[in-house]
Design a protein around this motif. Structure first.
Motif, mmCIF file in Angstrom:
data_model
loop_
_atom_site.group_PDB
_atom_site.id
_atom_site.type_symbol
_atom_site.label_atom_id
_atom_site.label_comp_id
_atom_site.label_asym_id
_atom_site.label_seq_id
_atom_site.Cartn_x
_atom_site.Cartn_y
_atom_site.Cartn_z
ATOM 1 N N HIS A 42 22.501 -17.076 57.753
ATOM 2 C CA HIS A 42 23.385 -16.923 56.464
ATOM 3 C C HIS A 42 24.652 -17.085 56.525
ATOM 4 O O HIS A 42 25.394 -17.517 57.693
ATOM 5 C CB HIS A 42 23.390 -14.899 56.400
ATOM 6 N N GLU A 93 26.238 -14.745 50.487
ATOM 7 C CA GLU A 93 25.136 -14.561 50.215
ATOM 8 C C GLU A 93 24.265 -12.665 50.290
ATOM 9 O O GLU A 93 24.849 -11.944 50.887
ATOM 10 C CB GLU A 93 23.894 -15.715 51.445
ATOM 11 N N ASN A 94 23.104 -13.235 49.940
ATOM 12 C CA ASN A 94 22.564 -11.500 49.690
ATOM 13 C C ASN A 94 22.323 -10.897 50.815
ATOM 14 O O ASN A 94 21.744 -9.702 51.155
ATOM 15 C CB ASN A 94 21.055 -11.528 48.147
ATOM 16 N N GLU A 132 17.641 -17.876 52.525
ATOM 17 C CA GLU A 132 18.580 -18.204 51.523
ATOM 18 C C GLU A 132 19.466 -19.585 51.846
ATOM 19 O O GLU A 132 19.839 -19.651 53.275
ATOM 20 C CB GLU A 132 20.191 -17.014 51.079
ATOM 21 N N SER A 190 23.169 -21.626 50.804
ATOM 22 C CA SER A 190 23.844 -21.851 50.240
ATOM 23 C C SER A 190 24.938 -22.499 50.589
ATOM 24 O O SER A 190 25.516 -23.067 51.785
ATOM 25 C CB SER A 190 25.211 -20.764 49.557
ATOM 26 N N TYR A 243 23.342 -22.704 45.383
ATOM 27 C CA TYR A 243 22.910 -21.472 46.241
ATOM 28 C C TYR A 243 21.356 -21.730 45.491
ATOM 29 O O TYR A 243 20.815 -22.334 44.793
ATOM 30 C CB TYR A 243 23.190 -20.406 45.580
ATOM 31 N N PHE A 300 17.216 -19.761 46.638
ATOM 32 C CA PHE A 300 16.295 -18.904 47.725
ATOM 33 C C PHE A 300 15.178 -19.248 47.742
ATOM 34 O O PHE A 300 14.103 -19.069 46.370
ATOM 35 C CB PHE A 300 16.844 -16.843 46.801
ATOM 36 N N SER A 306 11.519 -18.339 47.364
ATOM 37 C CA SER A 306 10.737 -17.520 47.967
ATOM 38 C C SER A 306 9.429 -18.227 46.561
ATOM 39 O O SER A 306 8.904 -19.438 46.519
ATOM 40 C CB SER A 306 10.849 -16.941 46.170
ATOM 41 N N ASP A 338 11.125 -20.138 43.494
ATOM 42 C CA ASP A 338 11.911 -20.115 44.077
ATOM 43 C C ASP A 338 13.000 -19.936 43.009
ATOM 44 O O ASP A 338 12.949 -19.750 42.038
ATOM 45 C CB ASP A 338 11.845 -21.673 44.743
#
Length: 284
Positions: free
Chosen positions: A121, A142-143, A148, A150, A170, A172, A174, A178
């Motif tokens: 991260h 980042e979250n 993730e 970035s 950035y 993510f 998924s 995505d």
């Protein structure tokens, strides 16, 4: 600056060895803050006296100083360019510093700290000089919610201008689909603050190998394109609607690149790996 660099190298050796740092910490490096004065950003490691301790990284040398978000283990090692690393596996932290010329005669520092082992991260900060001290002007962490990625960096705002903007790219990962986003920023000298840059953004090019009506079709195509050699490694499934230059309402299988040549190279690579796959380039 040559004498300072040599002294900094000697101090880094001390920090990684048995000798404890001085009471005021170890100076890692100095960065220019102004073309009009001798103002400098001074990066120090403080607060660690022995193996097992955690060093705090500070930016200062003025009326105010700031502490970077993540501490680093005793034994900081210099890396490539302006970066420093310490710790192992889950405790690993790398700090990278990128100077950015915010005005013709003034510099800011983009600082990234990344840590972790299986899930890395990142925390991003922009630091500037204000009223003789260092202050945080922007952050883009980042979250920490999943897989993730970035990164940040400077870019030229206009041809021939010494002033630079900076970006945060950035993604993510998924399955629904995505996410990818590029935000651009510049320094507002009059307001003494960071603002979003909406017109002069850094270029990006999409290497697209398929467009589909549903996210499920796009994911299935990407998986089929992989084969045993993972031919489509690094390709995302993105919704086209957020991107004005793409046909809305579709889901594309793509990889994003800062240059057209690198996007073309990505298409050639995936086609060489899987001859059934072809594609095209679109500017975003």
């Amino acid at each position: 600056m040559g004498q300072r660099a040599a002294a900094g190298a000697a101090l880094l050796v001390l920090l990684g060895g048995a000798a404890p740092p001085a009471q005021d910490g170890i100076e890692l490096k100095r960065f220019k803050a102004s073309e009009k004065s001798d103002a400098m950003y001074v990066l120090r490691a403080t607060g660690c006296r022995k193996a097992g301790d955690t060093c705090q990284l500070e930016l200062g040398d003025g009326k105010r100083k700031v502490t970077l978000p993540d501490g680093m283990a005793y034994g900081i090692e210099p890396g490539a360019l302006d970066s420093w690393t310490s710790g192992e596996e889950e405790r690993n932290v790398t700090t990278t510093v990128q100077p950015v010329r915010l005005e013709a005669d003034a510099w800011g520092l983009l600082v990234t700290q990344e840590g972790g082992f299986e899930h890395v991260h990142r925390r991003h900060r922009l630091y500037v000089m204000k009223d003789g001290g260092v202050t945080e002007a922007w952050n883009g962490d980042e979250n920490f919610a999943g897989p993730e990625q970035s990164h940040v960096g400077p870019y030229p705002l206009t041809p021939g201008s010494p002033a630079e903007g900076f970006y945060r790219e950035y993604s993510f990962l998924s399955a629904e689909p995505d996410a990818w986003k590029l935000d651009a920023y510049r320094w507002d000298a009059a307001g003494r603050k960071v603002v979003k840059e909406l017109r002069q953004r850094p270029a990006r090019y999409a290497a697209i190998i398929g467009s589909f009506k549903t996210v499920q079709e796009a994911i299935a195509y990407r998986e089929g394109a992989q084969q045993e050699q993972v031919c489509a490694a690094g390709f995302l499934v993105l919704a086209s609607t957020p991107h004005k230059r793409l046909t809305p309402g579709l889901f594309i299988v793509t990889s994003i690149h800062p240059e057209k040549k690198s996007a073309e190279a990505a298409l050639k690579k995936v086609s060489a790996c899987n001859p059934k796959v072809s594609g095209y380039i679109k500017a975003l």
